[in-house]
Design an enzyme around this catalytic site. Structure first.
Site, short mmCIF file in Angstrom:
data_model
loop_
_atom_site.label_atom_id
_atom_site.label_comp_id
_atom_site.label_asym_id
_atom_site.label_seq_id
_atom_site.Cartn_x
_atom_site.Cartn_y
_atom_site.Cartn_z
N ASP A 102 -63.23 42.71 -15.76
CA ASP A 102 -62.60 43.05 -14.49
C ASP A 102 -63.22 44.31 -13.90
O ASP A 102 -63.81 45.12 -14.62
CB ASP A 102 -61.09 43.28 -14.68
CG ASP A 102 -60.35 42.01 -15.06
OD1 ASP A 102 -60.91 40.91 -14.86
OD2 ASP A 102 -59.23 42.12 -15.57
N LYS A 103 -63.03 44.50 -12.62
CA LYS A 103 -63.59 45.66 -11.93
C LYS A 103 -63.19 46.97 -12.59
O LYS A 103 -64.02 47.88 -12.77
CB LYS A 103 -63.14 45.66 -10.46
CG LYS A 103 -63.68 46.83 -9.65
CD LYS A 103 -63.18 46.76 -8.21
CE LYS A 103 -63.68 47.97 -7.42
NZ LYS A 103 -63.17 47.95 -6.01
#
Length: 261
Positions: A102-103
């Site tokens: 994920d970011k």
């Protein structure tokens, strides 16, 4: 090696794309137009051309990347920085990320042009373990641990997660936790709620569902505020790599990732 596999590994296009190119007469082998994708070639000795330009075989590559938070796991994006933006000046044709983070998640990310390597690591039936270090608002008692370790529901209509491993590192109030760690860099707590309990630990899973670690911990009442992947299979992130840095894997490390050591 098959001609279509060679061209795909060299970044000419996807396996499907290059088959079309070959059938349309865009590819030559030793000066002759070849229209059969399955033809076997010698990647080291034969001269392969696509649209009259020689295609150079670089071989298989395996990168360990220390992904920082704030960038997305993608090849390119019009707005956001991607993991590939850190490989400036490196020929990344045909290279892809193995799984994704994920970011806001940091840690170990592998990149390669070896599709078989990716398959062995990422497909659920291979049961390759991935370990994450987390900080989360909330607490974990023995019942919560048993739920995580035996399998837990993380979404309506979804199967229970596969058995996981959980190791608790610390359980403290946010105020003490912030003083002992760099948690303040990632999460800002309202000072009026400094008595909020925080737990840190390691969660090991053998699946790769979307946001799985966050959803598993949420299912037992914990809200993840920091997440870092530290290992895949028997391969552990090289902590000498600063965030945003990368290096090639050694042969032993490749085997460790696949559980062959």
């Amino acid at each position: 090696m098959r001609l279509d596999k060679f061209l795909a590994q060299c970044g000419v296009g996807t396996r499907k794309d290059v088959r079309t190119y070959i059938k349309d007469g865009m590819v030559k082998v030793n000066g002759q137009v070849i229209t059969k994708p399955e033809i076997e070639i010698n990647e080291n000795d034969d001269v392969i051309e696509y649209l009259d330009k020689v295609v150079t075989y670089t071989g298989k590559v395996y990168y360990m990347f220390h992904k920082p938070g704030g960038c997305i796991t993608a090849r390119k994006d019009a707005i956001r920085k991607t993991v590939f933006d850190f490989f400036e000046g490196i020929n990344m044709n045909g290279v892809f990320h193995v799984g994704r983070l994920d970011k806001d998640t940091e840690g170990l990310l592998l990149l390669t042009n070896d599709g078989e390597f990716e398959h062995k690591l990422m497909y659920p039936e291979k049961h390759v373990e991935k370990t994450y270090f987390f900080w989360a608002l909330g607490s974990l008692d023995e019942e919560d641990r048993k739920k995580l370790e035996s399998g837990i529901s993380i979404g309506k209509g979804e199967k229970l997660t596969k058995p996981a491993k959980i190791e608790i590192d610390k359980c403290e109030m946010y105020k003490e936790f912030e003083q002992e760690t760099c948690i303040g860099e990632f999460y800002k707590m309202d000072s009026r709620r400094y008595d909020q309990p925080v737990v840190s630990g390691y969660l090991t899973i053998s699946e790769g569902r979307k946001h799985q670690v966050k959803r598993m911990l949420k299912a037992v009442g914990c809200f993840v505020i920091y997440l870092k992947r530290i290992s895949i299979g028997g391969l552990t992130l090289d902590e000498s790599l600063e965030k945003g840095q990368y290096r090639l894997l050694t042969e032993v490390e490749i085997q460790k990732a696949l559980g062959e050591v």
